[in-house]
Design a protein around this motif. Structure first.
Motif, PDB file in Angstrom:
ATOM      1  N   VAL A 104     -21.632  65.450  12.953  1.00  0.00           N
ATOM      2  CA  VAL A 104     -20.622  65.660  13.948  1.00  0.00           C
ATOM      3  C   VAL A 104     -19.774  66.870  13.989  1.00  0.00           C
ATOM      4  O   VAL A 104     -18.960  66.868  12.769  1.00  0.00           O
ATOM      5  N   ALA A 105     -19.712  67.734  14.838  1.00  0.00           N
ATOM      6  CA  ALA A 105     -18.900  68.762  14.571  1.00  0.00           C
ATOM      7  C   ALA A 105     -17.810  68.704  15.947  1.00  0.00           C
ATOM      8  O   ALA A 105     -17.986  68.117  16.872  1.00  0.00           O
TER       9      ALA A 105
ATOM     10  N   VAL B 291     -18.559  66.959   9.736  1.00  0.00           N
ATOM     11  CA  VAL B 291     -18.907  68.283   9.204  1.00  0.00           C
ATOM     12  C   VAL B 291     -17.393  69.143   9.268  1.00  0.00           C
ATOM     13  O   VAL B 291     -17.180  69.932  10.239  1.00  0.00           O
ATOM     14  N   ASP B 292     -16.693  69.067   8.181  1.00  0.00           N
ATOM     15  CA  ASP B 292     -15.422  69.836   8.184  1.00  0.00           C
ATOM     16  C   ASP B 292     -15.668  71.392   8.322  1.00  0.00           C
ATOM     17  O   ASP B 292     -14.660  72.100   9.172  1.00  0.00           O
ATOM     18  N   GLU B 293     -16.583  71.861   7.760  1.00  0.00           N
ATOM     19  CA  GLU B 293     -16.900  73.268   7.794  1.00  0.00           C
ATOM     20  C   GLU B 293     -17.167  73.652   9.198  1.00  0.00           C
ATOM     21  O   GLU B 293     -17.067  74.911   9.437  1.00  0.00           O
ATOM     22  N   ALA B 294     -17.618  72.737  10.058  1.00  0.00           N
ATOM     23  CA  ALA B 294     -17.999  73.207  11.522  1.00  0.00           C
ATOM     24  C   ALA B 294     -16.819  72.981  12.440  1.00  0.00           C
ATOM     25  O   ALA B 294     -17.110  73.263  13.515  1.00  0.00           O
ATOM     26  N   HIS B 295     -15.832  72.529  12.076  1.00  0.00           N
ATOM     27  CA  HIS B 295     -14.574  72.475  12.771  1.00  0.00           C
ATOM     28  C   HIS B 295     -14.072  73.773  13.346  1.00  0.00           C
ATOM     29  O   HIS B 295     -13.697  74.712  12.278  1.00  0.00           O
TER      30      HIS B 295
ATOM     31  N   ALA C 216     -22.421  76.171  10.694  1.00  0.00           N
ATOM     32  CA  ALA C 216     -22.092  75.089   9.573  1.00  0.00           C
ATOM     33  C   ALA C 216     -22.588  73.871  10.062  1.00  0.00           C
ATOM     34  O   ALA C 216     -23.054  72.942   9.310  1.00  0.00           O
ATOM     35  N   LEU C 217     -22.677  73.668  11.324  1.00  0.00           N
ATOM     36  CA  LEU C 217     -23.300  72.158  11.913  1.00  0.00           C
ATOM     37  C   LEU C 217     -24.830  72.149  11.528  1.00  0.00           C
ATOM     38  O   LEU C 217     -25.526  71.416  11.377  1.00  0.00           O
ATOM     39  N   LEU C 218     -25.463  73.255  12.113  1.00  0.00           N
ATOM     40  CA  LEU C 218     -27.017  73.518  12.014  1.00  0.00           C
ATOM     41  C   LEU C 218     -27.270  73.338  10.424  1.00  0.00           C
ATOM     42  O   LEU C 218     -28.469  72.863   9.630  1.00  0.00           O
TER      43      LEU C 218
END
Length: 187
Positions: A113-114, A141-145, A176-178
Motif C-alpha cells: 500500500v502506498a 511502503v514508506d518509500e512510496a509515500h 517505489a510501489l511498483l
C-alpha cells in the motif's frame, strides 16, 4: 522494471478517501495513472459512498454487493494506492468505514500500500492511516509515500501529471510501489 512481470502486468487499485467529485486526492490518483509506465493497469474504486455502515453481524451472511465488490477488487489488485484527505485531524468517516469492511477479510494482509497526500498539512490523517493499515497487516511502503500541495489550485490530472515539479515526485512514489510488487510465479 515491467519486464519482470512478463505478460501479466501489475494491477494497482486506487482508493480515494474523499467523496467529492472534484477532489484533489482523486486528481492525484488520476495523475499517477497518467504517468505510470506502459502496461501498469489502474483500477479506481468509486463505490466508497455506496458502502453501508460497517456491522460485523452482516459478515456472517452474504455480504452487501458494494462490500463484496470492494473486497473482490482489493483481492485482485497487486497493490493499493490511497490518497485521502484529513478531516478534523483524522481519517474521513466514510473512508474509515471502507477500511473497516476489509478488517474481517483475507484480501488486504500483506498487500503493498502506498499513501499519496494532496496536502502536506494533512499529516495527522496520514499517521492515522498508517496505524490503521499496519494494524490490518497491510504492507505500507514508506518509500512510496509522497505529499504534494494540490489544495491551492483546482487542477486537472493532466496538468498535475505534466507539472515539472510534481511529476518527478509522482514518479518516485509510483516507482517505489511498483518495486515491491512481486511478479507472478510461473508454473
Amino acid at each position: 522494471m515491467l519486464e519482470r512481470f512478463g505478460p501479466s502486468m501489475p494491477k494497482i487499485l486506487t482508493l480515494c478517501g474523499s467523496l467529492r467529485a472534484a477532489s484533489s486526492n482523486r486528481t492525484l490518483l488520476r495523475a499517477a495513472e497518467k504517468i505510470a509506465p506502459v502496461g501498469v493497469v489502474f483500477e479506481h474504486f468509486e463505490g466508497l459512498g455506496d458502502l453501508p455502515h460497517f456491522n460485523p453481524d452482516i459478515e456472517a451472511g452474504p455480504l452487501p454487493a458494494p462490500v463484496a465488490d470492494l473486497r473482490a477488487r482489493v483481492d485482485a489488485a497487486d497493490a493499493i494506492l490511497i490518497s485521502c484527505p484529513e478531516y478534523a485531524r483524522g481519517i474521513p468517516g466514510s473512508f474509515k468505514n471502507g477500511l473497516d469492511w476489509l478488517v474481517g477479510g483475507h484480501e488486504l494482509p500483506g498487500k503493498p500500500v502506498a499513501l499519496f497526500n494532496a496536502s502536506p498539512r494533512a499529516s495527522d490523517a496520514q499517521a492515522a492511516l498508517r496505524l490503521v493499515l499496519t494494524t490490518m497487516s497491510a504492507r505500507v511502503v514508506d518509500e512510496a509515500h509522497i505529499a504534494v500541495a494540490l489544495l491551492a489550485g483546482n487542477r486537472e490530472a493532466d496538468a498535475v501529471a505534466t507539472d515539472p515539479e510534481l511529476r518527478p515526485i509522482l514518479e518516485r512514489g509510483l516507482a517505489a510501489l511498483l518495486a515491491v510488487i512481486e511478479p507472478p510465479q510461473s508454473g
